[in-house]
Design a protein around this motif. Structure first.
Motif, PDB file in Angstrom:
ATOM      1  N   SER A 127       0.911  -1.239  -0.026  1.00  0.00           N
ATOM      2  CA  SER A 127      -0.066   0.024   0.031  1.00  0.00           C
ATOM      3  C   SER A 127       0.871   1.246  -0.106  1.00  0.00           C
ATOM      4  O   SER A 127       0.553   2.189  -0.786  1.00  0.00           O
ATOM      5  N   ILE A 128       1.825   1.393   0.841  1.00  0.00           N
ATOM      6  CA  ILE A 128       2.717   2.551   1.042  1.00  0.00           C
ATOM      7  C   ILE A 128       3.678   2.983  -0.329  1.00  0.00           C
ATOM      8  O   ILE A 128       3.871   3.869  -0.818  1.00  0.00           O
ATOM      9  N   ILE A 129       4.116   1.600  -0.891  1.00  0.00           N
ATOM     10  CA  ILE A 129       4.684   1.682  -1.931  1.00  0.00           C
ATOM     11  C   ILE A 129       3.934   2.204  -3.357  1.00  0.00           C
ATOM     12  O   ILE A 129       4.435   3.246  -3.891  1.00  0.00           O
ATOM     13  N   LEU A 130       2.853   1.778  -3.150  1.00  0.00           N
ATOM     14  CA  LEU A 130       1.947   2.190  -4.419  1.00  0.00           C
ATOM     15  C   LEU A 130       1.500   3.932  -4.113  1.00  0.00           C
ATOM     16  O   LEU A 130       1.518   4.531  -5.042  1.00  0.00           O
ATOM     17  N   LEU A 131       1.390   4.103  -2.797  1.00  0.00           N
ATOM     18  CA  LEU A 131       1.001   5.556  -2.435  1.00  0.00           C
ATOM     19  C   LEU A 131       2.169   6.453  -3.204  1.00  0.00           C
ATOM     20  O   LEU A 131       2.123   7.360  -3.729  1.00  0.00           O
ATOM     21  N   PHE A 132       3.369   6.074  -2.593  1.00  0.00           N
ATOM     22  CA  PHE A 132       4.537   7.199  -2.905  1.00  0.00           C
ATOM     23  C   PHE A 132       4.890   6.954  -4.413  1.00  0.00           C
ATOM     24  O   PHE A 132       5.513   7.770  -4.987  1.00  0.00           O
ATOM     25  N   LEU A 133       4.708   5.684  -5.003  1.00  0.00           N
ATOM     26  CA  LEU A 133       4.789   5.624  -6.378  1.00  0.00           C
ATOM     27  C   LEU A 133       4.156   6.456  -7.258  1.00  0.00           C
ATOM     28  O   LEU A 133       4.447   7.335  -8.193  1.00  0.00           O
ATOM     29  N   GLY A 134       2.611   6.738  -6.815  1.00  0.00           N
ATOM     30  CA  GLY A 134       1.692   7.414  -7.419  1.00  0.00           C
ATOM     31  C   GLY A 134       2.036   8.867  -7.093  1.00  0.00           C
ATOM     32  O   GLY A 134       1.886   9.804  -8.065  1.00  0.00           O
ATOM     33  N   VAL A 135       2.350   9.369  -5.968  1.00  0.00           N
ATOM     34  CA  VAL A 135       2.582  10.748  -5.415  1.00  0.00           C
ATOM     35  C   VAL A 135       4.000  11.178  -6.400  1.00  0.00           C
ATOM     36  O   VAL A 135       3.982  12.341  -6.945  1.00  0.00           O
ATOM     37  N   ILE A 136       5.013  10.473  -6.274  1.00  0.00           N
ATOM     38  CA  ILE A 136       6.309  10.994  -7.165  1.00  0.00           C
ATOM     39  C   ILE A 136       6.188  10.975  -8.763  1.00  0.00           C
ATOM     40  O   ILE A 136       6.355  11.815  -9.268  1.00  0.00           O
ATOM     41  N   THR A 137       5.210  10.115  -9.069  1.00  0.00           N
ATOM     42  CA  THR A 137       5.294  10.092 -10.770  1.00  0.00           C
ATOM     43  C   THR A 137       4.338  11.066 -11.278  1.00  0.00           C
ATOM     44  O   THR A 137       4.564  11.863 -12.079  1.00  0.00           O
ATOM     45  N   ALA A 138       3.300  11.446 -10.254  1.00  0.00           N
ATOM     46  CA  ALA A 138       2.311  12.666 -10.427  1.00  0.00           C
ATOM     47  C   ALA A 138       2.739  13.858 -10.386  1.00  0.00           C
ATOM     48  O   ALA A 138       2.287  14.831 -10.992  1.00  0.00           O
ATOM     49  N   ARG A 139       4.122  14.059  -9.929  1.00  0.00           N
ATOM     50  CA  ARG A 139       4.744  15.357  -9.855  1.00  0.00           C
ATOM     51  C   ARG A 139       5.081  15.805 -11.345  1.00  0.00           C
ATOM     52  O   ARG A 139       5.019  16.925 -11.611  1.00  0.00           O
ATOM     53  N   VAL A 140       5.486  14.798 -12.097  1.00  0.00           N
ATOM     54  CA  VAL A 140       5.526  15.208 -13.575  1.00  0.00           C
ATOM     55  C   VAL A 140       4.314  15.994 -14.000  1.00  0.00           C
ATOM     56  O   VAL A 140       4.453  17.231 -14.545  1.00  0.00           O
ATOM     57  N   GLY A 141       3.343  15.427 -14.171  1.00  0.00           N
ATOM     58  CA  GLY A 141       2.368  16.056 -14.834  1.00  0.00           C
ATOM     59  C   GLY A 141       1.413  17.232 -13.860  1.00  0.00           C
ATOM     60  O   GLY A 141       1.351  18.437 -14.472  1.00  0.00           O
ATOM     61  N   LEU A 142       1.791  17.361 -12.546  1.00  0.00           N
ATOM     62  CA  LEU A 142       1.348  18.346 -11.733  1.00  0.00           C
ATOM     63  C   LEU A 142       1.988  19.557 -12.071  1.00  0.00           C
ATOM     64  O   LEU A 142       1.445  20.777 -12.054  1.00  0.00           O
ATOM     65  N   TRP A 143       3.637  19.438 -12.114  1.00  0.00           N
ATOM     66  CA  TRP A 143       4.362  20.715 -12.319  1.00  0.00           C
ATOM     67  C   TRP A 143       4.217  21.366 -13.749  1.00  0.00           C
ATOM     68  O   TRP A 143       4.458  22.511 -13.855  1.00  0.00           O
ATOM     69  N   SER A 144       3.950  20.580 -14.646  1.00  0.00           N
ATOM     70  CA  SER A 144       3.727  20.965 -15.753  1.00  0.00           C
ATOM     71  C   SER A 144       2.327  21.374 -16.241  1.00  0.00           C
ATOM     72  O   SER A 144       2.562  22.565 -16.747  1.00  0.00           O
ATOM     73  N   PHE A 145       1.225  20.892 -15.520  1.00  0.00           N
ATOM     74  CA  PHE A 145       0.002  21.505 -15.294  1.00  0.00           C
ATOM     75  C   PHE A 145       0.366  23.222 -14.767  1.00  0.00           C
ATOM     76  O   PHE A 145      -0.420  24.105 -15.160  1.00  0.00           O
ATOM     77  N   ASP A 146       0.998  23.032 -13.704  1.00  0.00           N
ATOM     78  CA  ASP A 146       1.017  24.517 -12.762  1.00  0.00           C
ATOM     79  C   ASP A 146       1.659  25.225 -13.610  1.00  0.00           C
ATOM     80  O   ASP A 146       1.184  26.468 -13.653  1.00  0.00           O
ATOM     81  N   LEU A 147       2.633  25.021 -14.443  1.00  0.00           N
ATOM     82  CA  LEU A 147       3.322  26.005 -15.301  1.00  0.00           C
ATOM     83  C   LEU A 147       2.482  26.377 -16.492  1.00  0.00           C
ATOM     84  O   LEU A 147       2.444  27.582 -17.003  1.00  0.00           O
ATOM     85  N   THR A 148       1.657  25.472 -17.203  1.00  0.00           N
ATOM     86  CA  THR A 148       0.762  25.986 -17.984  1.00  0.00           C
ATOM     87  C   THR A 148      -0.194  26.659 -17.637  1.00  0.00           C
ATOM     88  O   THR A 148      -0.388  27.990 -18.333  1.00  0.00           O
ATOM     89  N   VAL A 149      -1.002  26.837 -16.310  1.00  0.00           N
ATOM     90  CA  VAL A 149      -1.826  27.594 -16.027  1.00  0.00           C
ATOM     91  C   VAL A 149      -1.085  28.876 -15.512  1.00  0.00           C
ATOM     92  O   VAL A 149      -1.671  30.108 -15.693  1.00  0.00           O
ATOM     93  N   THR A 150       0.019  28.802 -14.973  1.00  0.00           N
ATOM     94  CA  THR A 150       0.854  30.125 -14.729  1.00  0.00           C
ATOM     95  C   THR A 150       1.058  31.006 -15.941  1.00  0.00           C
ATOM     96  O   THR A 150       0.833  32.153 -16.071  1.00  0.00           O
ATOM     97  N   GLN A 151       1.461  30.260 -17.075  1.00  0.00           N
ATOM     98  CA  GLN A 151       1.752  31.012 -18.128  1.00  0.00           C
ATOM     99  C   GLN A 151       0.380  31.655 -18.831  1.00  0.00           C
ATOM    100  O   GLN A 151       0.473  32.727 -19.442  1.00  0.00           O
ATOM    101  N   LEU A 152      -0.741  30.839 -18.617  1.00  0.00           N
ATOM    102  CA  LEU A 152      -1.977  31.434 -19.213  1.00  0.00           C
ATOM    103  C   LEU A 152      -2.615  32.523 -18.500  1.00  0.00           C
ATOM    104  O   LEU A 152      -2.979  33.558 -19.214  1.00  0.00           O
ATOM    105  N   LEU A 153      -2.236  32.623 -17.153  1.00  0.00           N
ATOM    106  CA  LEU A 153      -2.514  33.810 -16.342  1.00  0.00           C
ATOM    107  C   LEU A 153      -1.816  35.160 -16.884  1.00  0.00           C
ATOM    108  O   LEU A 153      -2.008  36.166 -17.008  1.00  0.00           O
ATOM    109  N   GLN A 154      -0.348  34.675 -17.164  1.00  0.00           N
ATOM    110  CA  GLN A 154       0.485  35.779 -17.515  1.00  0.00           C
ATOM    111  C   GLN A 154       0.202  36.368 -18.863  1.00  0.00           C
ATOM    112  O   GLN A 154       0.035  37.505 -19.202  1.00  0.00           O
TER     113      GLN A 154
END
Length: 530
Positions: A434-461
């Motif tokens: 359970s804990i392995i799946l949790l952190f595997l998901g959290v870590i890999t999700a950072r890739v999409g999360l930060w790319s999405f965050d940068l997208t919205v940031t630039q849209l606002l700009q």
């Protein structure tokens, strides 16, 4: 280069101070979390209430004055706060004997107020530099803007790991007093260097000195037009109404008149935010803050209850930072090939797919999920088991100097509150799947999360007009803090490790809702930044 160096120094100071102040407040109050909790609420509440006013102030003043004032207030507040902390740590026993201990309360109040002022000034500086200056410096070139945004985020990711480690080592190897002195010295050096570098940038980029007047009647000066409604432009007011209006103002106390102006500015700031074509994208980003699926204090505390050591957690944090850096690279590649809006769609899908691993972890072997603890009959035994079983409270088994780093978007920071307490020694799960799946998901999700965050940031700009750029980003910061507060309320409502699976499911629902809002924005027939 000057902006990057200045930004790196600012982020280094922010990350270092945010980590240290949490540890200092715990040390001051006898390893109790009360002061840290109060500080977190004060910080979040202040930005929530004052975000629009901060943004309006950024819009109404020249860029160099805003940057210099924010920089000065932030660093001086941290410097004075560090001096007060050094005195309290050095003479704590004597201070506790003065005024029957009330001087200690005064010192605590001064520390929290100064730290909060520093955070508000940091918010203003972030809005000014990262949401306005960068757009002007790049000459409104979307490719250059994307590159600068990605580079600034990479710097933020690196400092997010290294700065707390640096100040943590100083505090561990020496003392809290030396740690305060270290922060004080770094802030003074940073103040001088950033002031020189930002002044240089302002001189070599003439466009920064040209700032269009705020012609929007809905965003008005709180001192000049505070008594005027947005639906009634000055040109349409008759002489008779103007005379009556001036008589009304003369009868109104100055403090009440200014308070009414502040409230009017806040209201019109939120209206301006709602009117933006990129409103759904910004609101969707804010929804991503209501989550326990990140390397913040909540997930870190839960990991300790599941037998994860501090050294392993630090490695996982490093892997998370690397994933975040990969997200910035992905953003620049996708934007070039697919366009900005489509980059957000792809990043959203990647983020959601990775979070399915976290959803699977809730029901995987080793998960402590136990819905029976939510039964009404157990309400009187909050967080525990009746019938003679040992209460389940699970705290950190490591040092208080363990670097529990917040992992949030670039707009804001939240404090490190530890919520699980009293873990029995040797508590380990039956399985680590359970804990392995949790952190595997959290870590890999950072890739999409930060790319999405940068997208919205630039849209606002790109989307927000220059005269409203500050106030709209100020409201965006308020929304981020509001949703972050909801995530802490959520944890307080279900604080035990057995509840964590429920928090994961609720977090995924909030994230799915946020991305759905972005999908609705992206489906518009025509949208900016495509």
């Amino acid at each position: 280069f000057l902006i990057y160096v200045s930004g790196a120094l600012s982020m280094w100071g922010d990350r270092m101070w945010h980590f240290a102040i949490s540890v200092f407040l715990i040390e001051l109050y006898g390893h109790n979390l009360l002061l840290t909790g109060i500080f977190g609420l004060v910080v979040a509440g202040s930005v929530l209430l004052l975000g629009a006013l901060i943004g309006d102030w950024v819009d109404r003043n020249p860029r160099n004055k805003v940057a210099h004032a924010s920089l000065f207030i932030q660093n001086i507040s941290v410097t004075v706060c560090s001096i007060v902390l050094m005195l309290v740590f050095s003479y704590k026993k004597r201070i506790e004997e003065i005024w029957d201990g009330w001087l200690t309360v005064v010192c605590y109040t001064v520390v929290i107020v100064l730290a909060n002022v520093a955070n508000l000034a940091s918010t203003a500086l972030t809005i000014a530099i990262q949401r306005d200056w960068i757009v002007v410096i790049t000459g409104y070139n979307r490719g250059h803007l994307a590159g600068m945004n990605a580079t600034m985020r990479r710097i933020d990711q690196v400092t997010n790991i290294l700065a707390p480690l640096a100040v943590g080592q100083v505090m561990t190897l020496s003392s809290n007093v030396v740690g305060c002195g270290f922060i004080l010295g770094c802030n003074l050096v940073s103040l001088i260097v950033e002031f020189i570098f930002l002044s240089r940038v302002y001189r070599i980029v003439p466009a920064l000195s040209i700032k269009p007047p705020n012609d929007n009647p809905n965003i008005q000066s709180i001192f000049v037009c505070s008594g005027r409604t947005s639906a009634c432009p000055a040109a349409a007011i008759s002489e008779e109404n103007t005379s009556m209006h001036l008589q009304e103002i003369s009868r109104t106390p100055v403090c009440l008149h200014r308070l009414r102006g502040l409230l009017s500015t806040c209201r019109e700031g939120w209206r301006a935010y709602y009117r933006q074509p990129v409103f759904l994208a910004g609101l969707g980003l804010a929804f991503l803050y209501t989550t326990v699926l990140g390397f913040d204090c909540i997930t870190t505390s839960y990991a300790y209850t599941q037998g994860i050591s501090g050294s392993l957690l630090s490695i996982l944090m490093g892997m998370s930072a690397v994933a975040g850096l990969l997200g910035t690279v992905l953003f620049t590649k996708l934007r070039k090939t697919c366009g900005l809006v489509n980059t957000g769609v792809i990043s959203s899908c990647l983020h959601l797919v990775c979070l399915l691993l976290c959803l699977c972890s809730v029901f995987a072997p080793g998960s402590p999920l136990d819905l029976s603890v939510l039964n009404i009959k157990n309400a009187s035994d909050v967080g525990g088991m009746t019938g003679g079983h040992q209460r389940h409270g699970y705290p950190l088994r490591g040092s208080i100097n363990q670097p529990l780093l917040p992992d949030r978007s670039s707009i804001h920071w939240t404090n490190n509150i530890v919520l699980f307490e009293n873990v029995p020694a040797g508590t380990e799960p039956e399985s680590y799947i359970s804990i392995i799946l949790l952190f595997l998901g959290v870590i890999t999700a950072r890739v999409g999360l930060w790319s999405f965050d940068l997208t919205v940031t630039q849209l606002l700009q790109e989307t927000i007009c220059e005269s409203e750029r500050g106030v709209v980003n100020g409201v965006q910061s308020s929304m981020n803090y509001l949703m972050d507060l909801l995530h802490f309320i959520m944890v307080i409502s279900a604080p035990q490790p057995q509840h964590f699976g429920i928090l994961v499911i609720i977090s995924i629902l909030f994230i799915f809702t946020g991305h759905t809002m972005y999908f609705l924005y992206a489906r518009k027939p025509s949208f900016p930044g495509s």
